[in-house]
Design an enzyme around this catalytic site. Structure first.
Site, PDB file in Angstrom:
ATOM      1  N   ASP A   1       0.829  -1.206   0.000  1.00  0.00           N
ATOM      2  CA  ASP A   1       0.000   0.000   0.000  1.00  0.00           C
ATOM      3  C   ASP A   1       0.863   1.256   0.000  1.00  0.00           C
ATOM      4  O   ASP A   1       0.667   2.165  -0.806  1.00  0.00           O
ATOM      5  CB  ASP A   1      -0.876   0.032   1.265  1.00  0.00           C
ATOM      6  CG  ASP A   1      -2.213  -0.649   1.079  1.00  0.00           C
ATOM      7  OD1 ASP A   1      -2.859  -0.404   0.051  1.00  0.00           O
ATOM      8  OD2 ASP A   1      -2.613  -1.409   1.967  1.00  0.00           O
TER       9      ASP A   1
ATOM     10  N   GLU B   1      -3.814   7.601   2.107  1.00  0.00           N
ATOM     11  CA  GLU B   1      -4.366   6.942   3.290  1.00  0.00           C
ATOM     12  C   GLU B   1      -3.294   6.568   4.289  1.00  0.00           C
ATOM     13  O   GLU B   1      -3.525   6.571   5.502  1.00  0.00           O
ATOM     14  CB  GLU B   1      -5.125   5.685   2.841  1.00  0.00           C
ATOM     15  CG  GLU B   1      -5.673   4.855   3.983  1.00  0.00           C
ATOM     16  CD  GLU B   1      -6.340   3.584   3.495  1.00  0.00           C
ATOM     17  OE1 GLU B   1      -6.880   2.861   4.361  1.00  0.00           O
ATOM     18  OE2 GLU B   1      -6.320   3.298   2.294  1.00  0.00           O
TER      19      GLU B   1
ATOM     20  N   ASP C   1      -6.029   6.391  -2.810  1.00  0.00           N
ATOM     21  CA  ASP C   1      -6.204   5.133  -2.080  1.00  0.00           C
ATOM     22  C   ASP C   1      -5.408   4.086  -2.842  1.00  0.00           C
ATOM     23  O   ASP C   1      -5.824   3.627  -3.910  1.00  0.00           O
ATOM     24  CB  ASP C   1      -7.675   4.729  -1.995  1.00  0.00           C
ATOM     25  CG  ASP C   1      -7.901   3.615  -0.983  1.00  0.00           C
ATOM     26  OD1 ASP C   1      -6.929   2.942  -0.630  1.00  0.00           O
ATOM     27  OD2 ASP C   1      -9.051   3.426  -0.539  1.00  0.00           O
TER      28      ASP C   1
ATOM     29  N   ILE D   1      -4.459   0.867  -2.499  1.00  0.00           N
ATOM     30  CA  ILE D   1      -5.161  -0.397  -2.755  1.00  0.00           C
ATOM     31  C   ILE D   1      -6.438  -0.358  -1.934  1.00  0.00           C
ATOM     32  O   ILE D   1      -6.431  -0.627  -0.733  1.00  0.00           O
ATOM     33  CB  ILE D   1      -4.339  -1.647  -2.386  1.00  0.00           C
ATOM     34  CG1 ILE D   1      -3.009  -1.678  -3.120  1.00  0.00           C
ATOM     35  CG2 ILE D   1      -5.139  -2.914  -2.720  1.00  0.00           C
ATOM     36  CD1 ILE D   1      -2.134  -2.876  -2.775  1.00  0.00           C
ATOM     37  N   ASP D   2      -7.530   0.005  -2.572  1.00  0.00           N
ATOM     38  CA  ASP D   2      -8.818  -0.018  -1.886  1.00  0.00           C
ATOM     39  C   ASP D   2      -9.271  -1.468  -1.770  1.00  0.00           C
ATOM     40  O   ASP D   2      -9.003  -2.287  -2.651  1.00  0.00           O
ATOM     41  CB  ASP D   2      -9.836   0.800  -2.681  1.00  0.00           C
ATOM     42  CG  ASP D   2     -11.142   0.980  -1.923  1.00  0.00           C
ATOM     43  OD1 ASP D   2     -11.094   1.484  -0.796  1.00  0.00           O
ATOM     44  OD2 ASP D   2     -12.197   0.600  -2.465  1.00  0.00           O
TER      45      ASP D   2
ATOM     46  N   THR E   1      -8.265  -3.552   0.744  1.00  0.00           N
ATOM     47  CA  THR E   1      -6.989  -4.232   0.965  1.00  0.00           C
ATOM     48  C   THR E   1      -7.172  -5.633   1.536  1.00  0.00           C
ATOM     49  O   THR E   1      -6.386  -6.531   1.239  1.00  0.00           O
ATOM     50  CB  THR E   1      -6.105  -3.404   1.927  1.00  0.00           C
ATOM     51  OG1 THR E   1      -6.276  -2.025   1.636  1.00  0.00           O
ATOM     52  CG2 THR E   1      -4.658  -3.784   1.779  1.00  0.00           C
TER      53      THR E   1
ATOM     54  N   ASP F   1     -11.368   7.081  -0.229  1.00  0.00           N
ATOM     55  CA  ASP F   1     -12.218   6.059  -0.842  1.00  0.00           C
ATOM     56  C   ASP F   1     -13.111   6.640  -1.929  1.00  0.00           C
ATOM     57  O   ASP F   1     -13.371   5.984  -2.936  1.00  0.00           O
ATOM     58  CB  ASP F   1     -13.155   5.426   0.207  1.00  0.00           C
ATOM     59  CG  ASP F   1     -12.436   4.677   1.296  1.00  0.00           C
ATOM     60  OD1 ASP F   1     -11.549   3.871   0.965  1.00  0.00           O
ATOM     61  OD2 ASP F   1     -12.762   4.881   2.474  1.00  0.00           O
TER      62      ASP F   1
END
Length: 399
Positions: free
Chosen positions: A54, A79, A181, A183-184, A186, A326
């Site tokens: 991430d 994030e 973001d 890796i949304d 995750t 997000d």
């Protein structure tokens, strides 16, 4: 702005490549799945390599955008905190903390061979060798993994997208800020389920819901104006069996509405996608309107993408469990298609007192001052993402 849009897409493609690399190259995949292989395996990786993936993606996007558009530096927010304690000290997960967006650089440079337990600031260095040395100071002794990641970080991306190259727009980058973001969804990324069958085109869980989200918003108004959604795990190549991705983009600035997609058709009976944790009251309220057309999926970004693609007509969330990173990118694309993302609690209050005007949309430049940490950027009061205003009004009435 056209150059910035292309840069956002290019950054998302590099990010998607890194996300896939962590799953398809054995030295990286073994770190990614170490948590699931039992207590006898390398426990210092647990969920920490997931977090490193991430953070590395986030820092790559920050670096590449900031290098091409210096006026964005200090206004590219993500994030994740980019600081880890060296893997030979306490576990990284114990040390992970979130810091609010701030101006300036990426923290102190960590050199190869930092002492056990010292803090390491993950960043993109000048050369692949320097970046590999920095990553090795966290991943020691996994040299092959560090070198694979460093090569991906410094890889050039060629888009070859004629439609994107033909976009002509004008907005000063210094008026914008970015939410990332990396890796949304995750948890779905780390669990890596590949065999989740879609229901009416919507994947309830699994790798398909892991996305890269990059959104630009107006610094003054907080309104989202540019969005890129990248699906790193869209489908498998039938010959190589490797994952292939795709991306979508949208522009909503002033009177300009441009998108890589066309608006989905208006359906008489709306389909609504929800979180599985959504409360019974919301499900019951939507029953008379939607019948059996309630669907469930993981990941806020993925559920908003389902609306963008026309797989669902709305995404409703009654809790404040999503954040600026997000929603910013998909919100911009929804606006480009003629829809939007409403602040649900505020919209319902307005309707209850007879306000028939446009309901308030989410904005991305206003932290909740009374909150701390990540909660400063929570979308409090939930959200309602839609394309067609007719569905928005019918759902607000139902709720």
């Amino acid at each position: 702005m056209a150059g910035l849009l292309q840069a956002l897409v290019g950054a998302s493609e590099k990010a998607a490549h890194i996300a896939r690399l962590c799953r398809q190259e054995e030295p990286l995949f073994q770190l990614l799945v170490a948590e699931k292989t039992g207590a006898d395996r390398n426990r210092r990786f647990l969920q920490d390599f997931k977090t490193l993936a991430d953070v590395l993606i986030q820092e790559v996007i920050k670096h590449d955008l900031g290098k091409e558009f210096p006026e964005l530096k200090g206004h590219i927010h993500g994030e994740e905190s980019n600081e880890f304690r060296n893997g030979q000290g306490k576990s990284w997960g114990e040390q992970r903390s979130w810091a609010p967006p701030h101006a300036g650089g990426h923290g102190a440079v960590a050199e190869a061979g930092v002492l056990a337990g010292e803090m390491v600031a993950v960043r993109v260095c000048t050369t692949p060798g320097e970046t590999a040395a920095l990553l090795l100071s966290v991943l020691e002794p996994e040299r092959a993994a560090a070198e694979l990641l460093a090569a991906a970080v410094h890889r050039d991306v060629a888009l070859g997208d004629a439609e994107l190259a033909g976009v002509a727009l004008s907005i000063p980058p210094q008026d914008l800020a970015i939410w990332i973001d990396p890796i949304d969804s995750t948890n779905e990324y780390i669990s890596g389920r590949e065999d989740v069958a879609p229901i009416d085109g919507i994947a309830p869980a699994g790798l398909r819901s892991a996305l890269v989200l990059i959104g630009a918003y107006d610094r003054r108004t907080g309104c989202p104006v540019l969005g890129v959604i990248n699906e790193p795990f869209f489908c498998r190549d039938p010959l190589t069996h490797r994952w292939q991705g795709r991306y979508h983009w949208g522009v909503a600035y002033g009177d300009t509405r441009l998108c890589s997609l066309s608006p989905p058709p208006l359906r008489p009976t709306p389909c609504v996608v929800l979180s599985r944790a959504e409360g019974a009251a919301v499900r019951a309220a939507l029953g008379p309107l939607c019948g059996d057309r309630l669907r469930f999926a993981a990941g806020a970004g993925y559920k908003m993408l389902c609306v963008i693609l026309g797989l669902a007509d709305a995404y409703i969330l009654s809790e404040g469990s999503t954040f600026a990173w997000d929603a910013c990118a998909p919100h911009a694309i929804l606006r480009a298609l003629g829809g939007g993302t409403v602040a649900l609690a505020a919209a319902l209050r307005a309707r209850r007192v007879g306000d028939a005007g446009p309901p308030p949309e989410l904005v991305y430049n206003r932290p909740a001052e009374e909150a701390a940490g990540v909660e400063r950027w929570a979308n409090r009061g939930g959200l309602l993402a839609y394309v067609h205003p007719q569905h928005l009004e019918s759902m607000l009435a139902a709720l």
